[in-house]
Design a protein around this motif. Structure first.
Motif: not given
Length: 756
Positions: A667-673, A614-626
């Motif tokens: 994106v990662i919830r276990s060590k086998s992931d 369900y999530g092999r790659l996650v892209i964080m677009y930008g720095v989420p400042f308040q």
């Protein structure tokens, strides 16, 4: 397995344990031995929940007279159910090892909405409606009237539960919310009141943060808990925001109008009582003269929300004479509402402290500070006297009384900000008066003082040294644990420019630049062509996500992306987002692959896992400042600087980076992931931003993965995926051993005893 940590026998329900779980247990045990508080950061996907439960329940077994209860606080019902499922597995193992001596009672407690089994009441929509529906059937005066009038409807489940009295008990075991509902249906008992009654006997209680941090709720639910309890706040990276929300109140025009309608209805009810039962109002007046704002210990079915102030600040004295009579109290509230209406008509932003607000209020309405302090208790007393059950209809006047009580009680740590409109939409009038708590330590202070051990833990607490300042406490243990991996299954990257070498960033002066928008779009396009299964993208805000997706559509980039994968988007509507997530998972399951667009600080970023395919790659677009122009944020930054010497820039960066870490940690919830993370903003290349990421992410962020362009990151992604396709030894070997057996633990214990 069963093993020793120092002198404690720990029961752990699996054959192997991770090294970091063992280290975590060791630090946690030392904190419990010291009877102090601790801050522990443990990477996501390393079994934090079962580690906590195993160590603390084993500690309870070894010290039956000491730490007699575990209070485990979660943010959501879903997390609560996961904790209870883990506890059930652990309990079964402990009973197998120890027999009846290991039997415990553990249960989850939630609102009536999640526990009610009455067919009509449980079908109500909102939580407030369910609460009011329950009150109409269970209030003591309704039940008293039903004795003479058989047409009055009562709750059969509550009646059966009440008839049992002290006999209504839960047998030992682990009860999820569904288990409580099933047991209630089987016995014909109300599961909500049964759970409320049983928490004083339970060994483990799992419930929401609000039940301890929000004085309005904790005053009813948690007041009986003993000092020896161990309190755990899990996923507590945002605990300061929860504390602030618990003591903040917003008043809009709708609130004032609704409160005026509430006062008219209360006034009519008073007139009716004067004609039919004037003695009841006289009794209330006499009670208030004696200093009893409420009728002693109320029955559980009659309690409403408790006082919004902290336990130490509730006044233990007589209610002022000016509001003892019901009519006089209503007159005070009318004057208060008129004043609030007048303040909401302001045409420019106004900001002041509680002291100047109370002085101005006193000058114009002659309502003094002491009268304000008693508003909540006086309203509560009046609603009980008038036997009002439609509590959901009186939420507006209750909000106003909460505001009055808080503003009358506290002079420091709060700001009152009146905004005539939202600065992002100045053409739409939307006046709001905000009593904003600026000091997170106020709400959590009673918890630290009352319980001997409080454990604050999460996967993203970095920089961990800022939390003791923000929450104003002294932990005996502060520890951040690394992640032991057999293979490098985590691949974080910092992307600073596109393939055309133009820098990318969501800085305000760059975010709408066509070059930046195009490069962000090309980055996603390249990635969806190379990465299988699911790709998750996080944006800094809903407005930015709408704008950039619209631009990609006009540029034709979105159509190209959709040739490779389907696209789903998180919206502010919960139902739409749930449907989008469900379809996203189906697309990943069938091999089509999908992209999910989400927002940092949103519901998805906080509570949904994108593990495995369900999530092999996650892209964080930008720095989420308040939103840095927010008046409340500016007031809080000033307070933090003046009170705790925390610089504005340090806090803003800390807050933004912990949100980014929370997003990519999905994106990662276990060590086998395995999974990849791309921080797509040139600002992440700066050491002051990057260094605030959790240690377990920084450990895998190589120098070669910094300052990348799109084509360089694409090359790294392909190499990483090729490497992950190779077979590997799951338990690890030599120095990279990631699974410890009972014999390994015995060896560690022997070395520790020998003084190595």
């Amino acid at each position: 397995m069963k093993f020793k940590i120092e002198d404690l026998t720990v029961y752990f329900p699996y054959e192997y344990i991770y090294p970091e779980q063992h280290q975590y247990m060791l630090e946690l045990k030392r904190a419990l031995d010291a009877k102090g508080h601790c801050l522990l950061e443990m990477p996501t996907g390393t079994g934090k929940t079962i580690t906590l439960l195993s160590l603390i329940t084993s500690y309870q077994l070894a010290h039956p007279t000491g730490s007699n209860k575990l209070i485990y606080c979660t943010r959501t019902v879903h997390e609560m159910e996961k904790v209870l499922d883990e506890l059930r597995t652990l309990q079964a193992y402990q009973e197998k090892e120890l027999g009846k001596a290991a039997k415990i009672l553990a249960l989850g407690l939630s609102s009536r909405k999640n526990l009610c089994i009455h067919p009509k009441v449980s079908a109500e929509g909102s939580r407030e409606s369910v609460d009011a529906g329950c009150r109409k059937l269970t209030a003591s005066w309704v039940r008293a009237s039903a004795v003479d009038n058989l047409d009055i409807e009562l709750c059969p489940f509550f009646e059966t539960y009440e008839k049992q009295g002290a006999e209504a008990l839960l047998p030992s075991g682990v009860y999820t919310l569904q288990d409580l509902r099933s047991y209630g249906k089987q016995k014909g008992w109300c599961p909500y009141f049964l759970a409320r009654h049983m928490i004083q006997f339970a060994n483990v209680v799992v419930y929401n943060y609000q039940y301890l941090l929000d004085p309005k709720v904790s005053g009813i639910i948690s007041k009986e808990m003993q000092k020896e309890c161990v309190v755990v706040f899990d996923e507590a990276h945002n605990i300061d925001n929860v504390c602030i929300e618990a003591l903040s109140v917003n008043i809009r025009q709708q609130t004032v109008d609704g409160a005026s309608r509430n006062l008219s209805k209360i006034s009519q009810t008073i007139q009716k009582f004067k004609a039919t039962d004037a003695n009841r109002l006289r009794q209330e007046y006499n009670r208030l003269v004696d200093g009893l704002a409420q009728q002693g210990n109320l029955r559980a079915s009659d309690t409403w929300l408790s006082n919004p102030t902290l336990p130490d600040d509730i006044l233990k004295e007589a209610v002022p004479g000016s509001i003892r009579r019901a009519e006089h109290f209503l007159d005070v509230l009318k004057r208060l509402l008129d004043y609030l209406k007048h303040r909401l008509k302001a045409d420019k932003v106004e900001s002041e402290g509680p002291t100047s607000f109370v002085m101005s209020l006193n000058t114009q309405t002659l309502i003094d500070q002491k009268t304000l302090k008693f508003c909540h208790d006086r309203l509560h007393s009046l609603l009980l006297t008038l036997e009002i059950t439609d509590t959901d209809e009186f939420l507006h006047i209750q909000t106003v009384c909460n505001f009055a009580t808080l503003v009358g009680t506290y002079s420091r740590g709060f700001a009152i900000i009146i905004e005539p409109y939202d600065e992002r939409m100045p053409h739409i009038p939307d006046p709001v008066l905000q009593l904003s708590c600026l000091d997170a330590s106020l709400a959590i202070k009673p918890v630290f003082e009352r319980f001997q051990s409080v454990v604050i833990t999460s996967g993203t607490l970095s920089p961990i040294d800022l939390y003791p300042k923000l929450l104003n406490f002294n932990p005996v243990i502060i520890q951040s644990f690394a992640m032991s991996l057999t293979r490098d299954c985590l691949c974080p990257m910092v992307l600073t420019r596109g393939s055309d070498q133009l820098p990318v960033s969501t800085k305000f002066d760059m975010r709408s630049d066509p070059g930046v928008v195009r490069n962000y779009g090309r980055l996603l396009l390249e990635m969806v062509a190379a990465v299988p299964d699911g790709v998750v993208c996080f944006f800094v805000s809903y407005s930015y996500m709408d704008g950039i997706v619209n631009s990609w559509n006009e540029m034709g980039i979105l159509q190209e992306i959709m040739q490779h994968k389907l696209v789903f988007i998180e919206t502010q509507d919960v139902v739409e987002t749930t449907l989008a997530l469900d379809n996203y998972r189906r697309a990943c399951d069938c091999g089509r692959g999908a992209v999910f667009f989400s927002v940092a600080r949103g519901k998805v970023a906080e509570g949904i896992d994108f593990d495995r395919h369900y999530g092999r790659l996650v892209i964080m677009y930008g720095v989420p400042f308040q939103y840095t122009l927010s008046r409340i944020l500016i007031a809080r930054l000033e307070y933090l600087r003046d009170t705790f010497q925390i610089k504005e820039g340090d806090f803003l960066t800390f807050d933004a980076v912990r949100q980014a870490a929370q997003c990519v940690g999905r994106v990662i919830r276990s060590k086998s992931d395995y999974g990849m993370m791309i921080f797509a903003d040139k600002r992440y290349n700066r050491h002051d931003k990057r260094s605030k990421l959790p240690g377990w992410i920084l450990a895998h962020l190589k120098d070669a993965h910094l300052n990348l362009s799109t084509d360089m990151s694409l090359h790294i992604v392909r190499e990483f995926l090729r490497r992950m396709a190779q077979p590997y030894e799951k338990s690890g070997t030599g120095t990279r051993k990631t699974l410890l057996s009972q014999s390994d633990l015995a060896e560690i214990e022997t070395q520790a005893n020998a003084g190595f």
